[in-house]
Design an enzyme around this catalytic site. Sequence first.
Site, PDB file in Angstrom:
ATOM      1  N   SER A  93       0.850  -1.185   0.000  1.00  0.00           N
ATOM      2  CA  SER A  93       0.000   0.000   0.000  1.00  0.00           C
ATOM      3  C   SER A  93       0.888   1.239   0.000  1.00  0.00           C
ATOM      4  O   SER A  93       1.928   1.255   0.672  1.00  0.00           O
ATOM      5  CB  SER A  93      -0.902   0.010   1.238  1.00  0.00           C
ATOM      6  OG  SER A  93      -1.733   1.153   1.244  1.00  0.00           O
ATOM      7  N   HIS A 107      -2.779   7.359  -4.226  1.00  0.00           N
ATOM      8  CA  HIS A 107      -2.846   6.170  -3.384  1.00  0.00           C
ATOM      9  C   HIS A 107      -2.921   4.946  -4.284  1.00  0.00           C
ATOM     10  O   HIS A 107      -3.538   4.979  -5.356  1.00  0.00           O
ATOM     11  CB  HIS A 107      -4.095   6.237  -2.495  1.00  0.00           C
ATOM     12  CG  HIS A 107      -4.553   4.893  -1.994  1.00  0.00           C
ATOM     13  ND1 HIS A 107      -5.591   4.192  -2.588  1.00  0.00           N
ATOM     14  CD2 HIS A 107      -4.122   4.118  -0.962  1.00  0.00           C
ATOM     15  CE1 HIS A 107      -5.769   3.052  -1.946  1.00  0.00           C
ATOM     16  NE2 HIS A 107      -4.897   2.982  -0.958  1.00  0.00           N
ATOM     17  N   HIS A 148      -6.684   7.827 -16.371  1.00  0.00           N
ATOM     18  CA  HIS A 148      -7.719   6.839 -16.616  1.00  0.00           C
ATOM     19  C   HIS A 148      -7.444   5.995 -17.855  1.00  0.00           C
ATOM     20  O   HIS A 148      -7.791   4.800 -17.870  1.00  0.00           O
ATOM     21  CB  HIS A 148      -9.084   7.525 -16.711  1.00  0.00           C
ATOM     22  CG  HIS A 148      -9.693   7.791 -15.371  1.00  0.00           C
ATOM     23  ND1 HIS A 148     -10.431   6.845 -14.695  1.00  0.00           N
ATOM     24  CD2 HIS A 148      -9.635   8.878 -14.561  1.00  0.00           C
ATOM     25  CE1 HIS A 148     -10.825   7.345 -13.531  1.00  0.00           C
ATOM     26  NE2 HIS A 148     -10.354   8.580 -13.433  1.00  0.00           N
ATOM     27  N   GLY A 262      -3.238  -4.420  14.094  1.00  0.00           N
ATOM     28  CA  GLY A 262      -2.094  -4.059  13.275  1.00  0.00           C
ATOM     29  C   GLY A 262      -1.258  -2.959  13.906  1.00  0.00           C
ATOM     30  O   GLY A 262      -1.582  -2.403  14.959  1.00  0.00           O
ATOM     31  N   ARG A 263      -0.196  -2.631  13.214  1.00  0.00           N
ATOM     32  CA  ARG A 263       0.754  -1.646  13.729  1.00  0.00           C
ATOM     33  C   ARG A 263       0.263  -0.241  13.375  1.00  0.00           C
ATOM     34  O   ARG A 263       0.192   0.132  12.207  1.00  0.00           O
ATOM     35  CB  ARG A 263       2.127  -1.901  13.112  1.00  0.00           C
ATOM     36  CG  ARG A 263       3.234  -1.007  13.619  1.00  0.00           C
ATOM     37  CD  ARG A 263       4.567  -1.513  13.084  1.00  0.00           C
ATOM     38  NE  ARG A 263       5.660  -0.725  13.603  1.00  0.00           N
ATOM     39  CZ  ARG A 263       6.178   0.331  12.959  1.00  0.00           C
ATOM     40  NH1 ARG A 263       5.686   0.708  11.809  1.00  0.00           N
ATOM     41  NH2 ARG A 263       7.213   0.981  13.482  1.00  0.00           N
TER      42      ARG A 263
END
Length: 311
Positions: A93, A107, A148, A262-263
């Site tokens: 990610s 992102h 796109h 999670g962290r």
Amino acid sequence: MSAALATVERYLTELQDRICGALAADDGEASFVEDAWTRTEGGGGRTRVLSNGALFEKAGVAFSRVHGSRLPPSATQHRPELAGRPWTAVGVSLVLHPRNPYVPTSHANVRFFTTGEAEDGSSPVWWFGGGFDLTPYYGFEEDAIHWHQTARAAVEPFGSELYPRFKRQCDDYFLLKHRQEARGIGGLFFDDFNTLGFDASFGLLRAVGDAFLPAYRPIIARRRDTPYGERERNFQLYRRGRYVEFNLVWDRGTHFGLQSGGRTESILMSLPPLVRWDYGWTPPADSPEARLTEYFLQPRDWAAMPLSPSA
């Protein structure tokens, strides 16, 4: 499934290396710092963050491979039959917050999820998910069209119906429902995807992961040297507030990470370093700031628009 998981993991760690190398080269001033971590319940990862660079005010690219004994609620909301199963998730990610307000935030995420057998003996379940999206502060048609068209070209070999489907899912997902406002101009978003079988579904994941840099880097090159002043900077920080709102209130990945133990530092890596909220502020009429929400943040078939030769 263990061999398949290892194959996916090799691709994802290589993808993280490749993206970090390209982005550090584009920045030209700062480097990524790696933070390797382990998770108490199982697994770990390597979070890489570049800070205070010439191009990126903050850029994070994280790889994780985590597992647990029981799926958290955010993973079973749409698949209640999987509640209580052991699980493993592996993914990359990234979130990029450029310094220049004319360079969009972006992102991307690609991931693989598999569950163990259920207590009743039901077979393991697996799927792929991911995509990428673009969050401009000042919109340019040629950037939106390029973004796109690159997204469409990435997934078209796997079925002509996938781009419009994944684009619509991206528009629907990255929506601040409490404001009825899009986070950005969208891109691709898919989840729970296994309909092509493992090999082709994994090929789709690779195509999306590999398309991110060709989609984003030309936009960087066009906008990074655009002059800006206090007005543009303040608007960038104001719009970053919308980004924070979405990630904390609506993002399923954030919810999954927190619910699964999670962290926290890695989960909240996506948040920008500086942000502002101004009560009741509205942009001046007919301004570039007003055009962002009135034109660019409205769903459009960008990929169908012609890209001018000068773009």
